[in-house]
Design a protein around this motif. Structure first.
Motif, PDB file in Angstrom:
ATOM      1  N   TYR A 210       0.844  -1.192   0.000  1.00  0.00           N
ATOM      2  CA  TYR A 210       0.000   0.000   0.000  1.00  0.00           C
ATOM      3  C   TYR A 210       0.880   1.243   0.000  1.00  0.00           C
ATOM      4  CZ  TYR A 210       0.918   1.541   4.769  1.00  0.00           C
ATOM      5  OH  TYR A 210       1.519   2.023   5.896  1.00  0.00           O
TER       6      TYR A 210
ATOM      7  N   THR B 163      -0.433  -4.134   3.986  1.00  0.00           N
ATOM      8  CA  THR B 163      -1.697  -3.995   4.701  1.00  0.00           C
ATOM      9  C   THR B 163      -2.641  -5.114   4.304  1.00  0.00           C
ATOM     10  OG1 THR B 163      -3.432  -2.430   5.333  1.00  0.00           O
ATOM     11  CG2 THR B 163      -2.857  -2.499   3.004  1.00  0.00           C
TER      12      THR B 163
ATOM     13  N   LYS C 116      -5.750  -6.918   2.755  1.00  0.00           N
ATOM     14  CA  LYS C 116      -6.457  -6.627   1.505  1.00  0.00           C
ATOM     15  C   LYS C 116      -7.750  -5.848   1.737  1.00  0.00           C
ATOM     16  CE  LYS C 116      -4.683 -10.632  -0.942  1.00  0.00           C
ATOM     17  NZ  LYS C 116      -4.997 -11.918  -1.589  1.00  0.00           N
TER      18      LYS C 116
ATOM     19  N   CYS D  34      -7.757  -1.887   1.634  1.00  0.00           N
ATOM     20  CA  CYS D  34      -7.472  -1.183   0.380  1.00  0.00           C
ATOM     21  C   CYS D  34      -8.648  -0.295  -0.035  1.00  0.00           C
ATOM     22  CB  CYS D  34      -7.165  -2.189  -0.727  1.00  0.00           C
ATOM     23  SG  CYS D  34      -5.686  -3.159  -0.397  1.00  0.00           S
TER      24      CYS D  34
ATOM     25  N   THR E 214      -5.918   4.594   1.328  1.00  0.00           N
ATOM     26  CA  THR E 214      -4.969   3.492   1.160  1.00  0.00           C
ATOM     27  C   THR E 214      -5.067   2.947  -0.256  1.00  0.00           C
ATOM     28  OG1 THR E 214      -5.203   2.930   3.490  1.00  0.00           O
ATOM     29  CG2 THR E 214      -4.279   1.241   2.052  1.00  0.00           C
ATOM     30  N   ARG E 215      -4.016   3.160  -1.052  1.00  0.00           N
ATOM     31  CA  ARG E 215      -3.955   2.632  -2.421  1.00  0.00           C
ATOM     32  C   ARG E 215      -3.119   1.363  -2.397  1.00  0.00           C
ATOM     33  NH1 ARG E 215      -2.923   7.792  -2.466  1.00  0.00           N
ATOM     34  NH2 ARG E 215      -4.393   9.235  -3.367  1.00  0.00           N
ATOM     35  N   CYS E 216      -3.655   0.279  -2.936  1.00  0.00           N
ATOM     36  CA  CYS E 216      -2.962  -1.008  -2.894  1.00  0.00           C
ATOM     37  C   CYS E 216      -2.546  -1.462  -4.285  1.00  0.00           C
ATOM     38  CB  CYS E 216      -3.876  -2.067  -2.282  1.00  0.00           C
ATOM     39  SG  CYS E 216      -4.292  -1.727  -0.557  1.00  0.00           S
ATOM     40  N   CYS E 217      -1.544  -2.323  -4.324  1.00  0.00           N
ATOM     41  CA  CYS E 217      -1.068  -2.929  -5.567  1.00  0.00           C
ATOM     42  C   CYS E 217      -0.521  -4.305  -5.236  1.00  0.00           C
ATOM     43  CB  CYS E 217      -0.037  -2.043  -6.243  1.00  0.00           C
ATOM     44  SG  CYS E 217       1.358  -1.569  -5.201  1.00  0.00           S
ATOM     45  N   ASP E 218      -0.324  -5.128  -6.258  1.00  0.00           N
ATOM     46  CA  ASP E 218      -0.053  -6.544  -5.989  1.00  0.00           C
ATOM     47  C   ASP E 218       1.177  -7.132  -6.676  1.00  0.00           C
ATOM     48  OD1 ASP E 218      -1.009  -6.522  -8.550  1.00  0.00           O
ATOM     49  OD2 ASP E 218      -2.591  -7.985  -8.205  1.00  0.00           O
TER      50      ASP E 218
ATOM     51  N   ASN F 154       4.617  -0.044  -4.743  1.00  0.00           N
ATOM     52  CA  ASN F 154       4.145   1.120  -3.996  1.00  0.00           C
ATOM     53  C   ASN F 154       5.176   2.237  -3.915  1.00  0.00           C
ATOM     54  OD1 ASN F 154       5.820  -0.354  -2.293  1.00  0.00           O
ATOM     55  ND2 ASN F 154       4.612   0.060  -0.468  1.00  0.00           N
TER      56      ASN F 154
END
Length: 117
Positions: free
Chosen positions: A45, A62, A64, A67, A84-88, A93
């Protein structure tokens, strides 16, 4: 013998899961450079916000389910609301990548406009 070869081949293909690697820092005024490995149900995140001319950053791992949700954090006695911006994927980040993309677009746009002046 064929069964043993098949079992060895399958064992070679099975790779134990490894968590994401993400940039991590608590509330900071500089970009985050420390790294951390996430748990099974976590994503990378990033959060940032500017208030009173100061941009603060936060990043790490963080759950899931957090998000896209807003959170409140305090830095130097000032309360900040951040999404909170999430990526995988590993190290996704990084704020530096976003700044570089914006800078590239800005330089390209300036060069294009200068052709007409």
């Amino acid at each position: 013998m064929k069964l043993l070869l098949l079992a060895a081949s399958l064992a070679f293909l099975v790779n134990p899961g490894k968590g994401l690697t993400c940039f991590r820092c608590s509330i900071s005024t500089s970009l985050c450079v420390s790294k951390v490995s996430c748990g099974d149900n976590e994503l990378c995140y990033s959060r940032n916000n500017t208030l009173l001319g100061i941009t603060v950053y936060s990043s790490g791992c963080t759950d899931k389910e957090k998000c896209g949700k807003e959170t409140s954090e305090t830095f130097a006695g000032v309360k900040y609301k951040m999404v909170t911006r999430c990526c995988d994927y590993d190290l996704c980040n990084s704020s530096a990548g976003l700044q570089l993309s914006f800078l590239t677009v800005l330089v390209g746009l300036t060069a294009w406009v200068s052709r007409f002046l």
